[in-house]
Scaffold this motif. Structure first.
Motif, short mmCIF file in Angstrom:
data_model
loop_
_atom_site.label_atom_id
_atom_site.label_comp_id
_atom_site.label_asym_id
_atom_site.label_seq_id
_atom_site.Cartn_x
_atom_site.Cartn_y
_atom_site.Cartn_z
N PHE A 134 -5.21 2.16 -7.86
CA PHE A 134 -4.68 1.18 -9.07
C PHE A 134 -4.64 1.88 -10.28
O PHE A 134 -3.85 1.96 -11.17
CB PHE A 134 -5.25 -0.24 -8.75
CG PHE A 134 -4.47 -1.22 -9.91
CD1 PHE A 134 -3.26 -1.95 -9.40
CD2 PHE A 134 -5.19 -1.56 -11.07
CE1 PHE A 134 -2.90 -2.88 -10.08
CE2 PHE A 134 -4.36 -2.43 -11.87
CZ PHE A 134 -3.37 -3.05 -11.44
N ASP A 135 -5.82 2.09 -10.59
CA ASP A 135 -5.99 2.87 -12.21
C ASP A 135 -5.23 3.88 -12.31
O ASP A 135 -4.54 4.12 -13.29
CB ASP A 135 -7.46 3.02 -12.37
CG ASP A 135 -8.51 1.86 -12.41
OD1 ASP A 135 -7.86 0.78 -12.58
OD2 ASP A 135 -9.82 1.83 -12.23
N LYS A 136 -5.21 5.01 -10.90
CA LYS A 136 -4.28 6.03 -11.33
C LYS A 136 -2.66 5.80 -11.56
O LYS A 136 -2.35 6.35 -12.21
CB LYS A 136 -4.58 6.98 -9.95
CG LYS A 136 -3.75 8.33 -10.05
CD LYS A 136 -3.91 9.10 -8.70
CE LYS A 136 -2.98 10.18 -8.76
NZ LYS A 136 -3.17 11.15 -7.43
N ARG A 148 0.87 -1.12 0.14
CA ARG A 148 -0.03 -0.01 -0.06
C ARG A 148 0.89 1.22 0.18
O ARG A 148 0.47 2.34 -0.67
CB ARG A 148 -0.85 -0.18 1.31
CG ARG A 148 -2.00 -0.99 1.31
CD ARG A 148 -3.07 -0.95 2.36
NE ARG A 148 -3.98 -1.96 2.31
CZ ARG A 148 -3.66 -3.23 3.38
NH1 ARG A 148 -2.62 -2.87 4.30
NH2 ARG A 148 -4.48 -3.93 3.51
N ARG A 149 1.96 1.08 0.51
CA ARG A 149 2.78 2.32 0.80
C ARG A 149 3.44 2.63 -0.52
O ARG A 149 3.51 3.84 -0.94
CB ARG A 149 4.09 1.97 1.80
CG ARG A 149 5.11 3.19 1.90
CD ARG A 149 5.87 2.97 3.03
NE ARG A 149 7.18 3.51 2.82
CZ ARG A 149 8.21 3.36 3.86
NH1 ARG A 149 8.12 2.49 4.83
NH2 ARG A 149 9.33 4.17 3.66
N ILE A 150 3.81 1.71 -1.40
CA ILE A 150 4.52 2.01 -2.86
C ILE A 150 3.40 2.54 -3.62
O ILE A 150 3.70 3.42 -4.32
CB ILE A 150 5.02 0.54 -3.14
CG1 ILE A 150 6.07 -0.04 -2.41
CG2 ILE A 150 5.31 0.63 -4.60
CD1 ILE A 150 6.75 -1.43 -2.57
N PHE A 151 2.23 1.91 -3.54
CA PHE A 151 0.96 2.44 -4.50
C PHE A 151 0.77 3.98 -4.02
O PHE A 151 0.75 4.75 -4.88
CB PHE A 151 -0.06 1.65 -4.23
CG PHE A 151 -0.15 0.60 -5.17
CD1 PHE A 151 -0.75 0.53 -6.54
CD2 PHE A 151 0.31 -0.65 -4.89
CE1 PHE A 151 -0.91 -0.29 -7.57
CE2 PHE A 151 0.40 -1.72 -5.90
CZ PHE A 151 -0.42 -1.57 -7.08
N MET A 178 -0.31 6.83 -14.68
CA MET A 178 0.92 7.35 -14.38
C MET A 178 1.99 6.49 -14.86
O MET A 178 3.28 7.13 -15.44
CB MET A 178 1.27 7.74 -12.93
CG MET A 178 0.32 8.62 -12.31
SD MET A 178 0.28 8.87 -10.42
CE MET A 178 2.09 9.46 -10.33
N LEU A 179 2.25 5.17 -14.54
CA LEU A 179 3.15 4.06 -15.34
C LEU A 179 3.43 4.53 -17.00
O LEU A 179 4.42 4.48 -17.36
CB LEU A 179 2.89 2.67 -15.07
CG LEU A 179 3.44 2.39 -13.34
CD1 LEU A 179 2.67 1.11 -13.30
CD2 LEU A 179 4.85 2.58 -12.88
N ARG A 204 6.95 -4.30 -10.97
CA ARG A 204 6.18 -5.55 -10.60
C ARG A 204 4.97 -5.45 -9.92
O ARG A 204 3.89 -5.78 -9.90
CB ARG A 204 6.97 -6.74 -10.48
CG ARG A 204 7.78 -7.29 -11.61
CD ARG A 204 8.47 -8.80 -11.48
NE ARG A 204 9.28 -8.61 -10.47
CZ ARG A 204 10.79 -8.52 -10.40
NH1 ARG A 204 11.10 -8.36 -11.69
NH2 ARG A 204 11.41 -8.47 -9.37
N ILE A 205 5.34 -4.76 -8.71
CA ILE A 205 4.10 -4.55 -7.71
C ILE A 205 3.17 -3.56 -8.19
O ILE A 205 1.95 -3.93 -7.93
CB ILE A 205 4.93 -4.08 -6.19
CG1 ILE A 205 5.62 -5.10 -5.74
CG2 ILE A 205 3.90 -3.61 -5.33
CD1 ILE A 205 6.11 -4.71 -4.41
N LEU A 206 3.63 -2.60 -8.73
CA LEU A 206 2.65 -1.53 -9.19
C LEU A 206 1.75 -2.03 -10.28
O LEU A 206 0.75 -1.47 -10.51
CB LEU A 206 3.34 -0.36 -9.68
CG LEU A 206 3.98 0.47 -8.44
CD1 LEU A 206 4.94 1.71 -9.06
CD2 LEU A 206 3.15 1.04 -7.48
N GLN A 207 2.11 -2.89 -11.09
CA GLN A 207 1.65 -3.65 -12.27
C GLN A 207 0.61 -4.85 -11.92
O GLN A 207 -0.20 -5.19 -12.89
CB GLN A 207 2.41 -3.71 -13.46
CG GLN A 207 3.01 -2.48 -13.99
CD GLN A 207 3.89 -2.63 -15.09
OE1 GLN A 207 4.58 -4.02 -15.30
NE2 GLN A 207 4.16 -1.77 -16.02
N ASN A 208 0.92 -5.22 -10.78
CA ASN A 208 0.20 -6.64 -10.51
C ASN A 208 -1.33 -6.48 -10.09
O ASN A 208 -1.51 -5.77 -9.16
CB ASN A 208 1.09 -7.34 -9.24
CG ASN A 208 0.80 -8.72 -9.17
OD1 ASN A 208 -0.54 -9.06 -9.53
ND2 ASN A 208 1.36 -9.58 -8.38
#
Length: 520
Positions: free
Chosen positions: A257-259, A187-190, A263-264, A226-230
């Motif tokens: 998640f969609d935001k 959650r922190r990374i997101f 951004m990615l 990988r975490i952000l796209q999972n």
């Protein structure tokens, strides 16, 4: 106006070296010799060495070689485009394993070159190797089908399949459960990325605070991406045609998640993708018709910013001893591929190569362990028949019984060995070989994979002159390196060793009418 000094325009062909010596009669000095020849090969062919993998006192008959396995893992990361090894037996001596691992490397975008062997086996061996790779792919797919059937049943119950990701674990019933202490980090990374914090700063702070990945390593750009796209973190369960938006306990909500996905896409769309297999299709294949030196990738950028790619004679580029004009990359590659396409559409060529493959396969079988096992089986059966005849004649002793038991045990071992060899080296029918060759006719001219397959399978070398070019096809024989003097002798008609139908010499095809300009 081309700026030939601009090296940034020339794609970098990143290569690694694999060297090995076994424990039987070889010494560590042989590694130095292999590395030396591989480095020379790289210099001559415009390949930049970015790593070395060395296995000492380990046989090629097994794939349990530490550096070899590390090489395979690294190939998946895309850190090199080419693998150079001294000879084909340094890579593997088990033909089935060799085909399997070559298939894996090619899937990872890695081309394989041999420093001491231009082509170890001619069209017979090359094509047979290609068929073996197809068998390896078939075997892998067949095995995976059995696994997939079991996995599909588990997926219907929303159970976790294989390894679980950071933040999620597998519960007693096999389904996904949240790992609280790891979910906090996810959650922190997101959250931090969605707030605009740089990915580098995110994983650096995590590492500084003592956090580690599931495997105990440091967080980095790839692990964070990988975490952000999972999709699992937002609760999506996917397997084949199964899609359940609520099949997994969610760690982050859907708006967040969609935001992050948007951004990615914005932040990582600009960098260009890695070029295909080194960029230059004819690397190690194209030679100067004037001096015989390799022609390697080169390039420059015009005043308008347009990038131009060429093949340049090494003696012109480095020694300044050759006046051969540069050849435009796109032009010469198209001309060569067109010639090869015409070749594979010839029925006579297909029939001739199929005949050679059958001959090659027969020679190989006669020299393999299978032949020795079949001889041993015949001798064993003869000994058993003699022993049974003696028993029927009334010769029965304790040694007779023990000898018969030993012979029957030996026969079982031989039969197991024959079964194992049969799986390792399946015998191919002529129709299978023709079918495999005819598949080359269905490729798209502009498909990079199809073009690379044609060149790797059929082409030994190309000699480029100002008014013609000469194709040398793959062939068998001890002298598999075609030199410029041998080529000139063959093309002039003075030599008699270059028939396109003979079993060992190199088929040479001469092309003229180079009406398209290929130099600046």
């Amino acid at each position: 106006m081309i700026n030939a000094k601009n090296k940034e325009a020339c794609p970098l062909i990143r290569g690694v070296i694999y060297a090995r010596y076994s424990s039987s009669g070889q010494r560590e000095e042989s590694i130095e010799g292999q590395l030396r020849e591989c480095k020379k090969y790289a210099r001559d062919n415009g390949i930049t060495i970015v790593g070395e993998y060395v296995d000492k006192a380990l046989t090629g008959k097994t794939d349990k070689r530490p550096d070899f396995q590390r090489l395979l893992r690294d190939s998946e990361r895309g850190i090199f485009d080419a693998l150079i090894t001294w000879k084909i037996d340094r890579f593997a001596r088990n033909r089935y394993d060799s085909a399997m691992y070559k298939y894996k490397l090619k899937k990872n975008g890695v081309r394989i070159f041999y420093a001491a062997e231009t082509i170890p086996d001619g069209p017979e061996g090359i094509i047979l190797e290609g068929i073996m790779e197809s068998y390896a792919e078939y075997y892998s797919e067949n095995l995976s089908q059995n696994i997939k059937r079991g996995n599909y049943d588990s997926a219907l119950e929303r159970k976790s399949l294989g390894g679980v990701c950071y933040g999620l674990g597998s519960g007693p019933d096999g389904r996904y459960v949240i790992v609280p202490e790891e979910a906090v980090i996810v959650r922190r990374i997101f959250t931090e990325y969605a707030e605009g914090r740089r990915m580098h700063d995110i994983y650096k702070q995590l590492n500084d605070e003592g956090y580690r990945t599931r495997r105990g390593g440091l967080f980095n750009k790839n692990s964070c991406r990988r975490i952000l796209q999972n999709k699992k973190y937002v609760g999506i369960y996917e397997y084949q045609d199964i899609y359940d938006e609520h099949g997994i306990p969610a760690i982050v909500d859907r708006p967040l998640f969609d935001k992050v996905q948007k951004m990615l896409e914005i932040n990582h769309k600009a960098p260009g993708r890695r070029k295909e297999i080194g960029g230059f299709l004819l690397t190690t294949k194209l030679f100067c018709g004037e001096c015989g030196a390799p022609m390697t990738g080169d390039g420059g950028t015009g005043r308008s910013g347009q990038v131009y790619d060429y093949y340049t004679c090494n003696n012109r580029k480095y020694a300044r001893t050759c006046k051969k004009e540069r050849a435009k990359k796109e032009w010469i590659e198209d001309v060569v591929v067109k010639a090869l396409v015409e070749l594979v559409h010839s029925d006579d060529f297909i029939e001739t190569i199929a005949d050679r493959v059958m001959e090659y396969q027969k020679r190989e079988k006669d020299n393999t362990a299978m032949s020795a096992l079949e001889v041993r089986l015949k001798e064993n059966q003869k000994a058993i028949d003699n022993m049974l005849a003696a028993i029927e004649a009334g010769v029965i002793t304790p040694s007779t019984k023990s000898r018969l038991v030993a012979l029957e045990s030996e026969r079982a071992d031989i039969e197991r060995g024959i079964a194992k060899e049969s799986l390792k080296e399946p015998e191919l029918e002529r129709d299978q070989i023709v079918f495999f060759l005819e598949k080359f006719r269905g490729g798209e001219f502009d498909d990079p994979e199809y073009r690379a397959l044609l060149v790797d399978t059929f082409l030994n070398s190309v000699y480029l002159y100002d008014d013609k070019f000469v194709l040398v096809l793959n062939y068998s024989g001890d002298d598999c390196k075609v030199t410029l003097p041998l080529l000139e002798e063959a093309v002039s008609g003075e030599g008699s060793t270059c028939s396109s139908l003979a079993p060992s010499p190199a088929p040479i095809i001469r092309y003229t009418h180079l009406s398209i300009p290929y130099y600046s």
